[in-house]
Design an enzyme around this catalytic site. Structure first.
Site, PDB file in Angstrom:
ATOM      1  N   THR A  17       0.819  -1.186   0.000  1.00  0.00           N
ATOM      2  CA  THR A  17       0.000   0.000   0.000  1.00  0.00           C
ATOM      3  C   THR A  17       0.866   1.254   0.000  1.00  0.00           C
ATOM      4  O   THR A  17       1.982   1.234   0.475  1.00  0.00           O
ATOM      5  CB  THR A  17      -0.862  -0.015   1.271  1.00  0.00           C
ATOM      6  N   THR A  36      -3.127   0.199  -3.394  1.00  0.00           N
ATOM      7  CA  THR A  36      -2.278  -0.910  -2.965  1.00  0.00           C
ATOM      8  C   THR A  36      -2.366  -2.125  -3.871  1.00  0.00           C
ATOM      9  O   THR A  36      -3.328  -2.279  -4.630  1.00  0.00           O
ATOM     10  CB  THR A  36      -2.684  -1.343  -1.531  1.00  0.00           C
ATOM     11  N   ASN A  74      -1.927  -4.852  -1.989  1.00  0.00           N
ATOM     12  CA  ASN A  74      -1.956  -5.538  -0.695  1.00  0.00           C
ATOM     13  C   ASN A  74      -0.530  -5.657  -0.191  1.00  0.00           C
ATOM     14  O   ASN A  74       0.079  -4.635   0.046  1.00  0.00           O
ATOM     15  CB  ASN A  74      -2.702  -6.872  -0.746  1.00  0.00           C
ATOM     16  N   ASP A 103      -7.788 -10.009   1.936  1.00  0.00           N
ATOM     17  CA  ASP A 103      -8.484  -9.102   2.862  1.00  0.00           C
ATOM     18  C   ASP A 103      -9.897  -9.589   3.190  1.00  0.00           C
ATOM     19  O   ASP A 103     -10.534  -9.077   4.110  1.00  0.00           O
ATOM     20  CB  ASP A 103      -8.542  -7.682   2.286  1.00  0.00           C
ATOM     21  N   SER A 149     -11.341  -3.243   3.618  1.00  0.00           N
ATOM     22  CA  SER A 149     -10.021  -2.616   3.653  1.00  0.00           C
ATOM     23  C   SER A 149      -9.840  -1.866   4.958  1.00  0.00           C
ATOM     24  O   SER A 149     -10.800  -1.585   5.672  1.00  0.00           O
ATOM     25  CB  SER A 149      -9.917  -1.632   2.483  1.00  0.00           C
ATOM     26  N   GLY A 152       0.067   0.036   5.584  1.00  0.00           N
ATOM     27  CA  GLY A 152       0.328  -0.730   6.812  1.00  0.00           C
ATOM     28  C   GLY A 152      -0.810  -1.630   7.251  1.00  0.00           C
ATOM     29  O   GLY A 152      -0.902  -1.965   8.437  1.00  0.00           O
TER      30      GLY A 152
HETATM   31  O1  DON Z   1      -6.816  -2.677   2.197  1.00  0.00           O
HETATM   32  C1  DON Z   1      -6.144  -3.013   3.160  1.00  0.00           C
HETATM   33  O2  DON Z   1      -6.434  -2.779   4.307  1.00  0.00           O
HETATM   34  C2  DON Z   1      -4.848  -3.761   2.897  1.00  0.00           C
HETATM   35  N1  DON Z   1      -4.928  -4.466   1.660  1.00  0.00           N
HETATM   36  C3  DON Z   1      -3.714  -2.798   2.939  1.00  0.00           C
HETATM   37  C4  DON Z   1      -2.395  -3.494   2.784  1.00  0.00           C
HETATM   38  C5  DON Z   1      -1.254  -2.695   3.258  1.00  0.00           C
HETATM   39  O3  DON Z   1      -1.386  -1.617   3.729  1.00  0.00           O
HETATM   40  C6  DON Z   1       0.066  -3.350   3.154  1.00  0.00           C
HETATM   41  N2  DON Z   1       1.077  -2.377   3.425  1.00  0.00           N
HETATM   42  N3  DON Z   1       1.910  -2.356   4.158  1.00  0.00           N
END
Ligand code: DON
Length: 539
Positions: A349, A367, A369, A391, A420, A441
């Site tokens: 992301t 992102t 992911n 997710d 998300s 994150g």
């Molecule tokens: O949408 C979400 O919450 C996750 N797919 C975000 C993934 C993410 O932030 C990974 N990064 N460090």
């Protein structure tokens, strides 16, 4: 890494995780483009220069707030393909198959980024899709020198990227790793981008690119079909709105949990005396707010186009008051269950922030992911595909890659969008933009945004300080309080431990890319998180 002082600019500002992508945005602003033009240019440029998370094979959320007071969210989150089923990641024994939702063809959701950026440009931009994509096309065509960080990061992800021939060839040069300063050219990606610039998003969701995606997916055992791409649409949604100590908070609704959980936490904390930053007293109250809001997330949240979620109940200040009473009455770290919000509503992301000369603002998080997504590069089209299917709830009660436990509200279903935590957010004071921020994150995103907001609005830190402050994170389950290793005093850590919190240290949490506007003078101050290698750029 930024110095401990903000970048100041009189007119416009772009802050992203990669300097060339920030520069692409500023180029649009200088040309008379608005914040949306800059955001679209930065978004496409990151897809070239920041393959870790910048993308055209993933999805995200763009929050737009115009100086005239109007605001909208472009939801371009990935979708489950039509053939996806609730139990697709379970084996015959009903157990989660390791890796099925995180690596390779079955982990991929139908990408939303191209539809989202194109819709934003067409509906809210001033320039054209072709103009905003020009910097990205140049960067892909002519290449750019690989930074020390990109070189290290590609090497660090070799076990994922090496699994797929095109990823191995393009990003690892078949094992002859890119050294810092060597030029990375991506001709296939340049061709794909040129097609989109010329013919619009239909060139991605139909035609050669769509056929390349389906061919790549099918060969690797995936289920994305041409019809899934043809029917994908970005959706315009109403932002969620909350208030906190005289500020208006704008953030994103489902299918992200980010805005809802953020506003629920801010509501709980609003009237409390939060003491001094990073002290036991303040952290205890904030962590207890996190645990309750995340318990509600786990119990209730999913894509509201498919399931009923008590959003209005969760962001209701009276509901927050009941949770606050509970916090004040219970022992620290007492077990927490999901609350009972009333009123049902019918219904790796990267983040970048933009403010233009007119005062329009864009807060965008998108992102693949985790870093480099599913690991798959589309053969012939040169871009990485996401692994956003993770997710979803693979199985109620089983943690996903972020340790999140989720309910059947977030079960997999055809064309449903996975829940998300992305939290692109804009804070207003008296109707004017004061802060624009967000972070990557996973679930730590929401708490990162919360903490930067509290540091800026409660503790009155300047934006660089607020972004640099040490971070902590609790997501209810696991019952663990994560602290950044550097920055908390031994005394605070000991008090938290004595109060019963299970502490675990992490090297770093989140990467906030933020802009603060001095409402009186109009100056824009940009802060790129020192945890990353991004840049604030303005003019
Ligand atoms: O949408 C979400 O919450 C996750 N797919 C975000 C993934 C993410 O932030 C990974 N990064 N460090």
């Amino acid at each position: 890494m930024e110095a401990l002082e903000p970048v100041a600019a009189r007119h416009g500002m772009v802050v992203s995780s990669e300097p060339r992508a920030s520069a692409a945005g500023v180029e649009m602003l200088r040309e008379g483009g608005n914040a949306v033009d800059a955001a679209v240019a930065t978004g496409f440029a990151l897809a070239v220069t920041y393959p870790f998370a910048g993308n055209i094979g993933g999805g995200g959320f763009m929050l737009i707030r115009k100086a005239d007071g109007s605001a909208a969210v472009v939801d371009y989150r990935e979708e489950a393909p039509a053939a996806a089923t609730r139990n697709m990641y379970l084996n015959a024994q009903g157990e989660v198959i390791p890796g099925a939702s995180t690596v390779g063809a079955l982990s991929v959701g139908v990408p939303g980024t191209v539809a989202g950026l194109a819709l934003a440009e067409q509906k809210y931009g001033r320039l054209s899709l072709a103009r905003t994509m020009a910097p990205a096309i140049q960067l892909a065509e002519n290449g750019f020198p690989v930074s020390y960080w990109l070189s290290e990061d590609l090497r660090a992800h070799q076990s994922l990227l090496t699994k797929f021939a095109d990823s191995r060839r393009i990003f690892l040069r078949d094992g002859n790793f890119y050294q810092p300063g060597e030029v990375l050219r991506q001709p296939e990606l340049a061709r794909t981008l040129r097609e989109i610039a010329r013919f619009g998003p239909g060139a991605f969701y139909g035609g050669d690119v769509a056929r390349d995606i389906v061919r790549t997916e099918t060969k690797l055992g995936g289920i994305i079909a041409l019809a899934d791409l043809a029917q994908y649409r970005a959706k315009v949604r109403k932002p969620l709105m909350g208030s906190f100590r005289g500020y208006t908070i704008l953030s994103v609704p489902p299918p992200s949990s980010g805005g809802t959980v953020l506003i629920e936490m801010l509501n709980i904390l609003d009237p409390l005396n939060l003491g001094s930053p990073d002290s036991y007293d303040s952290m205890h109250l904030i962590v207890e707010a996190m645990r309750r809001a995340f318990a509600d997330r786990a119990a209730y949240m999913g894509d509201t186009d498919f399931v009923r979620v008590p959003i209005q109940g969760m962001i209701n200040p009276q509901y927050a008051a009941t949770l606050r009473e509970q916090i004040l009455r219970s022992k620290p770290d007492a077990p927490v269950a999901a609350g009972r919000p009333g009123e049902y509503e019918s219904s790796n992301t990267t983040h970048f922030s933009v403010v233009d000369a007119n005062g329009d603002a864009v807060s965008n998080t998108y992102t693949l992911n985790n870093g480099y997504g599913s690991g798959i590069t589309v053969r012939g089209a040169g871009f990485l595909l996401n692994d956003e299917m993770d997710d979803f709830t693979s199985k109620p009660g089983s943690p996903n890659m972020f340790g999140l436990i989720q309910s059947s509200a977030n079960a997999i279903g055809p064309h449903k969008r996975p829940l998300s935590a992305m939290t692109p957010t804009i804070v207003l004071k008296n109707g004017r933009v004061r802060l624009v921020l967000g972070s990557p994150g996973g679930p730590t995103i929401i708490n990162t945004v919360l903490e930067v907001l509290l540091d800026a609005l409660v503790y009155k830190m300047d934006i660089v300080r607020a972004v640099a402050e040490p971070r902590f994170h609790d997501q209810w389950a696991p019952d663990t309080l994560f602290l950044e290793r550097q920055g908390f005093s031994a005394d605070t850590v000991e008090k938290l431990q004595q109060a019963g919190y299970n502490i675990s240290f992490r090297r770093s949490i989140g990467e906030c890319e933020a802009i603060e506007v001095d409402v009186k003078s109009g100056w824009r101050f940009g802060a790129s998180d020192p945890r990353g290698h991004g840049q604030a750029a303005g003019y």
